[in-house]
Design a protein around this motif. Structure first.
Motif, short mmCIF file in Angstrom:
data_model
loop_
_atom_site.label_atom_id
_atom_site.label_comp_id
_atom_site.label_asym_id
_atom_site.label_seq_id
_atom_site.Cartn_x
_atom_site.Cartn_y
_atom_site.Cartn_z
N LYS A 10 -4.02 -5.03 9.19
CA LYS A 10 -3.98 -3.71 8.83
C LYS A 10 -2.44 -3.05 8.56
O LYS A 10 -2.23 -3.42 8.46
CB LYS A 10 -4.32 -3.03 10.52
N VAL A 11 -2.58 -1.90 7.74
CA VAL A 11 -1.35 -1.02 8.06
C VAL A 11 -1.31 0.13 8.41
O VAL A 11 -2.74 1.18 7.96
CB VAL A 11 -0.94 -1.36 6.38
N TRP B 294 -0.27 3.88 8.72
CA TRP B 294 1.22 4.64 7.95
C TRP B 294 1.28 5.82 8.62
O TRP B 294 0.32 6.32 8.80
CB TRP B 294 0.56 4.70 5.74
N ASP C 56 -6.36 -4.78 5.54
CA ASP C 56 -5.07 -5.36 4.52
C ASP C 56 -4.88 -6.68 4.51
O ASP C 56 -4.33 -6.61 5.56
CB ASP C 56 -3.38 -4.73 4.72
N ARG C 57 -5.47 -7.28 3.64
CA ARG C 57 -5.56 -9.27 4.21
C ARG C 57 -5.46 -9.36 5.20
O ARG C 57 -4.91 -10.40 5.98
CB ARG C 57 -4.36 -9.56 3.55
N THR D 90 1.06 -1.42 0.25
CA THR D 90 -0.62 0.16 -0.27
C THR D 90 0.75 1.11 -0.07
O THR D 90 0.78 2.48 -0.15
CB THR D 90 -0.82 0.34 1.38
N GLU E 265 5.33 2.60 6.49
CA GLU E 265 4.28 1.76 6.80
C GLU E 265 4.50 0.74 7.41
O GLU E 265 5.79 -0.03 7.83
CB GLU E 265 3.98 0.96 5.59
N ALA F 42 2.69 -3.06 8.74
CA ALA F 42 1.56 -4.21 9.26
C ALA F 42 2.00 -4.91 9.52
O ALA F 42 2.91 -5.32 9.85
CB ALA F 42 1.72 -4.46 7.42
#
Length: 133
Positions: free
Chosen positions: A118-119, A121, A114-115, A2, A79, A81
């Motif tokens: 989370k991410v 940032w 995210d998948r 991302t 970022e 994750a």
């Protein structure tokens, strides 16, 4: 991935181990990467932000945090994750000052799912933040 493509420069990634030395290894990775990127901003602020994000990921998840840095001499995107879908929030409770710190040291921050995780940032720049010297 991302990473905001409006930030120029290479994307560098590091997976921090799940142990007591993770934050220290993350700090070492960040220092080396900032030097390689030639980032002209305050390196100690970036190291502090990444250390806080990695510590939060280790404290609140059981997954390996993945750090991504992208940038150049003027601008940086960070970022982190992890595998938890719970998004961070600003909190002024005991043990909840980390995101307040990140909010003050960065130009912008946020979190996106995210998948299954989370991410988190944030973006920083070599120029002074508004309202600072």
């Amino acid at each position: 991935m991302t990473v905001d493509l409006s930030v120029s420069g290479p994307v560098v990634e590091f997976s921090a181990p799940i142990d007591r030395g993770a934050a220290g290894l993350a700090r070492d990775f960040v220092r080396k990467t900032l030097a390689d990127l030639g980032y002209a901003g305050d390196h100690s602020d970036v190291v502090l932000v990444v250390s806080e994000l990695v510590s939060n990921a280790l404290r609140h998840t059981t997954t390996i945090p993945v750090i991504r840095l992208a940038g150049d001499v003027h601008r940086l995107r960070i970022e982190v994750a992890d595998g938890s879908p719970v998004l961070p929030r600003l909190s002024a409770t005991v043990g909840g000052w980390g995101m307040q710190l990140i909010s003050r040291l960065t130009n912008a921050w946020g979190a996106v799912p995210d998948r299954g995780g989370k991410v988190v940032w944030c973006e920083m720049s070599a120029e002074a933040l508004p309202g600072t010297l």
